[in-house]
Motif scaffolding. Structure first.
Motif, PDB file in Angstrom:
ATOM      1  N   GLY A  69      28.513 -16.052 -29.226  1.00  0.00           N
ATOM      2  CA  GLY A  69      29.879 -15.658 -29.546  1.00  0.00           C
ATOM      3  C   GLY A  69      30.142 -14.208 -29.192  1.00  0.00           C
ATOM      4  O   GLY A  69      31.117 -13.615 -29.623  1.00  0.00           O
ATOM      5  N   PHE A  70      29.241 -13.635 -28.410  1.00  0.00           N
ATOM      6  CA  PHE A  70      29.403 -12.237 -28.031  1.00  0.00           C
ATOM      7  C   PHE A  70      29.160 -12.154 -26.536  1.00  0.00           C
ATOM      8  O   PHE A  70      28.025 -12.184 -26.076  1.00  0.00           O
ATOM      9  CB  PHE A  70      28.408 -11.375 -28.809  1.00  0.00           C
ATOM     10  CG  PHE A  70      28.615  -9.893 -28.650  1.00  0.00           C
ATOM     11  CD1 PHE A  70      29.556  -9.228 -29.414  1.00  0.00           C
ATOM     12  CD2 PHE A  70      27.884  -9.179 -27.724  1.00  0.00           C
ATOM     13  CE1 PHE A  70      29.756  -7.859 -29.265  1.00  0.00           C
ATOM     14  CE2 PHE A  70      28.083  -7.811 -27.562  1.00  0.00           C
ATOM     15  CZ  PHE A  70      29.011  -7.152 -28.340  1.00  0.00           C
ATOM     16  N   GLY A  71      30.239 -12.078 -25.778  1.00  0.00           N
ATOM     17  CA  GLY A  71      30.132 -12.234 -24.336  1.00  0.00           C
ATOM     18  C   GLY A  71      29.644 -11.039 -23.557  1.00  0.00           C
ATOM     19  O   GLY A  71      28.720 -11.143 -22.746  1.00  0.00           O
ATOM     20  N   PRO A  72      30.242  -9.857 -23.765  1.00  0.00           N
ATOM     21  CA  PRO A  72      29.943  -8.746 -22.857  1.00  0.00           C
ATOM     22  C   PRO A  72      28.713  -7.940 -23.292  1.00  0.00           C
ATOM     23  O   PRO A  72      28.067  -8.254 -24.288  1.00  0.00           O
ATOM     24  CB  PRO A  72      31.201  -7.881 -22.975  1.00  0.00           C
ATOM     25  CG  PRO A  72      31.658  -8.100 -24.385  1.00  0.00           C
ATOM     26  CD  PRO A  72      31.289  -9.514 -24.733  1.00  0.00           C
ATOM     27  N   ILE A  73      28.435  -6.918 -22.513  1.00  0.00           N
ATOM     28  CA  ILE A  73      27.459  -5.907 -22.903  1.00  0.00           C
ATOM     29  C   ILE A  73      28.267  -4.686 -23.331  1.00  0.00           C
ATOM     30  O   ILE A  73      29.181  -4.271 -22.620  1.00  0.00           O
ATOM     31  CB  ILE A  73      26.552  -5.532 -21.719  1.00  0.00           C
ATOM     32  CG1 ILE A  73      25.893  -6.777 -21.121  1.00  0.00           C
ATOM     33  CG2 ILE A  73      25.503  -4.513 -22.147  1.00  0.00           C
ATOM     34  CD1 ILE A  73      25.368  -6.556 -19.700  1.00  0.00           C
ATOM     35  N   ILE A  74      27.953  -4.151 -24.494  1.00  0.00           N
ATOM     36  CA  ILE A  74      28.660  -2.971 -24.979  1.00  0.00           C
ATOM     37  C   ILE A  74      27.706  -1.782 -24.912  1.00  0.00           C
ATOM     38  O   ILE A  74      26.564  -1.868 -25.349  1.00  0.00           O
ATOM     39  CB  ILE A  74      29.141  -3.164 -26.430  1.00  0.00           C
ATOM     40  CG1 ILE A  74      30.121  -4.335 -26.521  1.00  0.00           C
ATOM     41  CG2 ILE A  74      29.782  -1.881 -26.969  1.00  0.00           C
ATOM     42  CD1 ILE A  74      31.384  -4.167 -25.731  1.00  0.00           C
ATOM     43  N   SER A  75      28.210  -0.706 -24.337  1.00  0.00           N
ATOM     44  CA  SER A  75      27.408   0.503 -24.250  1.00  0.00           C
ATOM     45  C   SER A  75      28.305   1.679 -24.584  1.00  0.00           C
ATOM     46  O   SER A  75      29.524   1.516 -24.676  1.00  0.00           O
ATOM     47  CB  SER A  75      26.818   0.613 -22.851  1.00  0.00           C
ATOM     48  OG  SER A  75      25.869   1.644 -22.808  1.00  0.00           O
ATOM     49  N   ASP A  76      27.711   2.839 -24.758  1.00  0.00           N
ATOM     50  CA  ASP A  76      28.496   3.937 -25.284  1.00  0.00           C
ATOM     51  C   ASP A  76      28.086   5.256 -24.640  1.00  0.00           C
ATOM     52  O   ASP A  76      26.907   5.566 -24.537  1.00  0.00           O
ATOM     53  CB  ASP A  76      28.307   4.014 -26.804  1.00  0.00           C
ATOM     54  CG  ASP A  76      29.387   4.824 -27.465  1.00  0.00           C
ATOM     55  OD1 ASP A  76      30.353   4.221 -27.957  1.00  0.00           O
ATOM     56  OD2 ASP A  76      29.278   6.061 -27.468  1.00  0.00           O
TER      57      ASP A  76
END
Lengths: 129, 402, 753
Positions: B257-264
């Protein structure tokens, strides 16, 4: 919320041996920030360091804010937010992160002074709320 | 049986021979990919890959499996974009299932200076063939509905660069896919064979010492991760590299249920969901250089704090496992590939926290260098002598660490 | 921790009932969630043997909104919401509503206690209790922890530090020594049918029977449970029969041709198959002062190598899967684990490891070492891990609230909150160029250095001359590292023969201080350093009317260009530095932080009829760009030498020694390969970072750009990295002119005015 106020004093950077031999007015509280640096809170304003303090940088310092805490306040408000052990002897100066903010604790037998640099004051009060 | 049991590829182990044309030290992704491309692209199969432990036991099996090309200098963008494209066809080429999945990566910005850097990244990426675009906070939220645009009230999202082609793949399976392909062509992969010294003929490196005896080689490539300084020292090569631990952790598995890659850009953390449903998270490398594989609670604490500021739904997820890899960080935060000045001894190193994504291109290009004796254009900027020539490939801002 | 937000207590709930999958389930005092479910005739999970000791993952469910809770370790309370995990796929990822940003994050509300003791004993069983008592007798402070008493040990980290999770918060225990006395776990069966319901370990059966739970027709295989009514069947376990629930067990006696199978019908099968050390914590703590005692340290015999059935219930891996990957060449424990995923589930191999080791041993002839153990042993949520963690501190200048009151939009830069713009950035620009403006530059690094060796120090630190600077004069300087790369810049202000004030960039101040102190120590020089960065605020008064404003504030004789003096401004003691970053006459007023608001307000008042308004960073970046001043970190790169920046004028190679000198001498012999240049072109202004093209190739990029209101065109700095350096370049598909900055007032007449 803690009310942090300017804690005026005199800051001196000098040779460690010169600081060891430093004489200050009676009643002054001397916080040894580093071997070559002290912060001195005088009981009355206008008092200065003695002469003969060779090659020192001496500056009036209003860049620290802080507040005095009872031992109960210290335990309730501050100790939960440090992950290092408080020194046991008194008086003692401890320096480290308090709630992630660089801070200093001056521990006397019945009370303690929490100090931090002025730019950190807002975050420190918020985090200790 | 679950669907993630390996049922496609097979590894064929061989007995060691006393001599090879090429000996590759390090049975991780880069070493095995180099062997694979030597065998499949150049017909060079008299090759051994020596692995001190089991294949993929080093950083190839310890990373957070992100494949991206959103770098900040043209030379890097082109190299990693080429790698990203090779990854995209690797399943077709090898017939293996590496669980490749294109997900897109959001790189969040919280300050004007971060926005400035991300705008620049997008322009240069597009100019060099990588698809990266700026998105508004609302667009970021539509890509990742779980995102808290207030950043926990502390890191408000001003915008993000969105790297459309970013993907993930199962790290172990990438290692095995290359191993199988190389083995099928006759490459010998020798596990539990640490290299304890190098054979020299004058200045030239002519083979390796192992506890099972010497192996001579026409050429030796160090594809070691984490201990490259030790191996290079055997050849009297000094590398501008420090080794730092890098930690990561996964939660238990949850419904997808969590599609993308999140980065910061500021918190240096990254989050994705694996094919098995685990939330996989990492952050910057440990500031203190070390060869330790030990975990620290400080990392678990700070990484958890960072990611929950951005993705509050993570706060109730339970942490399954934490681990550590050790990263060779070069002074310019870019890899070092190619000749070392010592005849017969090449390196592919400086893979820091970004080695996994580079496995296909790194292997392919190193194989070309070995086969032709000429540094391919794509590797030219990453030669070791760039430091002496004062031409570093400085791109720390693209590494997701500091 | 109360977690009522997602699952408000339903009306169904009442005293003595929990709510499982939306339906009430009664419980009795002392029941765990798993026991309540078993009491109600249900399996807490999907099937498989239950240990009720927290070892396996067969009873996990979502409890109180948190999935992957071992229900045997979760106490019942009225209305507690339990959702069983779906049969396929993981438990759902719950969305979380946007959090209330006015309240501290949830992690902040989980208390963290920090304790220091001599000894931590993990496991309050026989050996642990004895070890703790022994240590106490010897006067040592001891903490005895047991998961059964709401103290779950997450992991033992370096230190050693023991992280403990409980329902009331987290405890971080710093210990001199740790004793792991976690005992042994009961083996699960691996055979056909081992995923059915109705299977219990011996201890689980004892626990349920003692709680008054009827086990029905119970049959025991192996070592029988104590005091549990059951039929004991001899022989080894062959398979378990049943559809959802066990209906019979098949055992065998004898070997080979003499083997005889016996089928025994049952409703509950109790398995006493032996034990394995509960050593996850012990294995993850090698190298620390950690001792392992009792059953956790024993080497129990491995179970017989399994031939069929589920071997890893967490990941759903059968013996046939192990066989499959072995045939594919994955022929050692770590590869078997990675290729099959056995041991990678929620129990981290606690159930399967003995069986997988026995199986690998049967294939390879050698018993493999257990695979690596890593945290966490008992799991925490991310919120629990993040409890009481604080991220970076953002610094505020004393004028923070003044900026807000003036409509300033604050942005973080170099670790400080700084005004980006006050709304009308065009007006801010013209105030600087044509009137007078204030800028908050309190964030600048400020060091006092003093001592007999101070000139020697600075001559060696800086690439330009310092000794010939007279007291009361100042000079711009670059700070280089040993490789000749620019790491910071700022002003050198000489106060007396032996005392200087140095300024640095906002982001570089902390590094600069360490840099100086390191070199003072390395060179053994007699120099004292005092960092005044956070003690002194600074206001830059800039613009052609700046002198006039300062005159009104009582500064009748302001310093000349590149001079500095101590003077009162509007009654506030200031160190006044005359310089120029904006290109106009500029006076930096460095003053005590506690007087800053007063000075700021007074200056704004005094300048009202001069059209005074403050300017933010956005304008500052543009104003300085018109002058061609670089910003270290924005226009410079890691390898930027002064030569590459076009700043050879800031380096005196005729000095015998300074940091970076030998590197600069060496690289001066290399061909020019990178160069920071000025660029101009017609509007619209290209975005910062835009590639610079020549002949269809990227030859560099723009580092800074500004649409100059005064010049009516775009001015830029950018890198050229392709040699020979092209003269004709394009940006955004349009011609740009390569030029030498500054773009504005090249003679610097306005700054000196």
């Amino acid at each position: 919320m803690l009310a942090l106020e300017t804690i005026p004093g005199v800051r001196a950077a000098a040779d460690a041996a010169a600081i060891d031999g430093m004489v200050v007015a009676e009643g002054a509280v001397v916080l040894r920030f580093a071997p070559d640096e002290v912060f001195i809170m005088f009981p009355k304003p206008g008092r200065e360091l003695n002469e003969g303090f060779a090659q020192a940088i001496i500056a009036r310092e209003t860049g620290f804010v802080g507040c005095w805490l009872t031992l109960e306040e210290l335990a309730a408000r501050v100790v939960a937010h440090i992950d290092w052990a408080l020194p046991v002897e008194r008086p003692a100066l401890a320096q480290g992160l308090v709630a992630g903010v660089p801070a200093k604790l001056w521990l006397e037998s019945g009370r303690a002074l929490l100090l931090c640099a002025a730019p950190y004051a807002h975050e420190l009060t918020e985090r200790l709320r | 049986m679950n669907e993630f049991v390996e049922t496609i590829l097979a590894l064929e182990w061989h007995k060691p021979k006393p001599a090879y044309d090429v000996v590759i030290i390090g049975g991780g992704g880069h070493g095995l990919a180099t062997a694979y491309y030597l065998a499949t692209r150049h017909g060079i199969t008299n090759v051994a890959v020596l692995e001190a432990n089991y294949i993929g036991s080093g950083n190839s099996g310890r990373n957070t499996t992100i494949i991206r090309a959103n770098y900040g200098i043209p030379e890097s963008i082109r190299f990693y974009q080429h790698s990203l494209e090779l990854y995209g066809t690797l399943e077709d080429e090898t017939g293996c299932w590496i669980m490749h999945s294109t997900k897109g990566l959001l790189w969040l910005a919280h300050t004007e200076s971060a926005m400035r850097a991300e705008r620049a990244r997008c322009l240069l990426n597009q100019a060099c063939g990588a698809e990266t675009v700026m998105v508004t906070p609302e667009e970021a939220r539509s890509i990742c509905p779980q995102l808290d645009l207030s950043g926990g009230g502390r890191y408000p999202v001003l915008g993000a660069s969105y790297h459309v082609g970013a993907a993930t793949a199962r790290h172990d399976r990438v290692v095995w896919a290359y191993a199988q392909g190389a083995m099928r062509k006759g490459v010998d992969v020798l596990q539990h064979t640490p290299v304890t010294g190098l054979l020299r003929d004058g200045e030239r490196v002519v083979g390796v010492e192992t506890p099972n005896g010497p192996i001579s080689a026409g050429l030796v490539l160090s594809a070691v991760g984490g201990n490259v300084s030790t191996v290079a020292a055997m050849a009297d090569v000094r590398l501008p590299i420090r080794t730092h631990p890098l930690q990561a952790f996964v939660t238990n598995a949850y419904a997808l249920g969590f599609g993308p890659i999140i980065s910061d850009t500021e918190l240096f953390c990254y989050v994705s969901q694996t094919a098995r449903g685990q939330m996989l998270m990492g952050a910057e490398f440990d500031p203190q250089p070390s060869y330790s594989l030990g975990s620290s609670y400080n990392f678990l604490q700070s990484c958890s704090a960072k990611v929950t500021h951005l993705l509050p739904f993570l706060r109730d997820l339970r942490i399954l496992r934490q681990w550590t890899g050790i990263c060779d960080i070069s002074t310019d935060f870019s890899p070092i590939m190619g000749e070392t000045g010592v005849p017969g001894f090449l390196v592919t190193t400086g893979w820091g926290t970004w080695g996994f994504k580079a496995i296909p291109a790194g292997g392919e290009q190193m194989a070309e260098l070995i086969a032709t004796g000429r540094t391919p254009a794509m590797l030219e900027p990453f030669r070791l002598d760039r430091f002496a020539r004062e031409l570093p490939m400085a791109d720390q801002g693209s590494t997701g660490t500091r | 921790m109360q977690r009522a937000d997602r699952h408000p207590a339903p009306a169904l709930a009442g005293p003595g009932r929990i709510v499982v999958d939306g339906a009430p389930v009664p419980y009795q005092a002392g029941d765990s969630v798993a026991m309540a479910l078993i009491r109600a005739g249900a399996h807490p999970g999907r099937g498989g043997t239950l240990c009720l000791a927290g070892d396996c993952g067969n009873c996990v469910a979502e409890v109180d909104g948190i999935a992957w809770i071992r229900t045997c370790q979760a106490d019942c309370r009225p209305g507690l919401a339990v959702e069983r995990h779906p049969a396929r796929g993981g438990p759902p990822l719950h969305p979380v509503a946007q959090p209330d940003v006015t309240r501290p994050p949830v992690a902040r509300r989980i208390p963290v206690r920090r304790v220091s003791v001599d000894l931590v004993v993990i496991g309050a069983g026989e050996s642990g209790t004895a070890a703790a008592a022994n240590a106490r007798l010897r006067g040592r402070t001891v903490l005895l922890l047991d998961a059964r008493e709401d103290a779950e040990v997450v992991a033992i980290y370096g230190g050693p530090t023991v992280i403990v999770r409980s329902s009331t918060g987290m405890t971080h225990v710093h210990a001199r020594e740790v004793i792991v006395a976690t005992g042994a776990a009961e083996l699960h069966p691996v055979c056909p049918g081992n995923g059915l319901r109705g299977l219990l370990t011996g201890r689980a059966a004892e626990l349920l029977h003692a709680a008054g739970i009827d086990l029905g027709v119970a049959v025991a295989v192996g070592e029988p449970p104590r005091d549990v009514p059951c039929t004991v069947v001899a022989g080894r376990l062959v398979r378990i029969e049943g559809t959802e629930r066990v209906s019979a067990v098949v055992t065998a006696t004898g070997e080979g041709l003499a083997a005889a199978e016996v089928r025994t019908p049952c409703e509950t099968l109790i398995l006493g198959l032996g034990r394995a050390p509960r050593d996850l914590l012990a294995r993850m703590s090698t190298g620390e002062p950690v001792a392992v005692i009792g059953p956790a340290a024993e080497s129990f015999p491995l179970p017989p190598a399994p031939t069929a059935g589920i071997v890893c219930p967490c990941a759903g891996i059968g013996v046939d899967d192990l066989e499959g990957v072995w045939q594919r060449g994955f022929q050692e424990l770590e590869l078997v684990k990675r290729a099959s995923l056995a041991g990678t589930g929620t129990c981290q191999g606690s159930v399967c490891l003995p069986h997988v080791r026995a199986w690998v041993a049967s294939k390879s002839g050698t018993v493999p070492e257990p695979f690596t153990a890593r945290p966490a042993s008992r799991q925490v949520t991310l919120a629990e891990a993040a409890a009481d963690v604080h991220l970076d501190v953002f610094k505020r200048t004393p004028l923070h609230d003044e900026h807000l009151a003036l409509g300033g939009r604050l942005d973080r830069f170099g670790g400080w909150w700084r005004p980006w713009t006050y709304g009308d950035h065009v007006a801010e620009y013209w105030a600087v160029r044509e009137g007078v403006s204030l800028g908050d530059v309190s964030t600048l690094g400020k060091l006092i250095v003093s001592g007999p060796d101070v000139v020697e120090l600075l001559e060696r630190i800086y690439p330009n001359r310092v000794g010939n600077l007279g007291p009361g004069r100042s000079r711009y300087a670059l700070l280089l590292n040993e490789r000749g790369h620019v790491i910071d810049d700022g002003m050198i202000c000489r106060e007396t023969e032996t005392r200087f004030v140095l300024t640095f960039t906002s982001g570089g101040a902390a590094n600069a201080e360490m840099w100086l102190r390191d070199w003072i120590e390395t060179w053994g020089l007699k120099v004292q350093v005092m960092d005044r960065t956070m003690s002194l605020a600074a206001i830059n008064v800039t613009g052609p009317l700046a002198g006039q404003l300062l005159g009104r504030a009582g500064l009748a004789d302001p310093p000349r260009y590149l001079a500095h003096a101590h003077a009162e401004v509007a009654g506030v003691p200031c160190h006044v530095m005359r310089l120029s970053f904006t290109g106009e006459a500029s006076f930096e007023l460095h003053h005590p932080v506690d007087r800053s608001v007063e000075l700021w307000r007074t200056l704004l008042d005094l300048g009202r009829d001069l059209g005074i308004r403050p300017h933010g960073l956005r304008n500052l970046f543009g104003l300085r760009l018109e002058k061609g001043h670089v910003i270290v970190g924005m226009d410079t790169e890691l390898d930027s030498t002064p030569h590459r920046l076009g700043m050879d004028w800031a380096v005196r190679m005729d000095k015998p020694e300074f940091l970076g000198r030998s590197a600069l001498a060496r690289t001066a012999l290399l061909p020019d390969s990178r160069r920071l240049i000025g660029l101009t072109m017609t509007s619209p202004v290209p975005t910062e970072g835009s590639p610079i093209w020549s002949d269809g190739e990227i030859v560099g990029h723009v580092t800074s750009s500004f649409d100059s209101p005064l010049l009516g065109r775009a001015v830029m700095l950018g890198w050229l990295k392709r040699t020979p350096f092209p003269e004709a370049v394009e940006i955004d598909g349009r011609r740009a002119t390569v030029t030498r900055p500054p773009f504005y007032d090249p003679e610097g007449l306005r700054a000196r005015a």
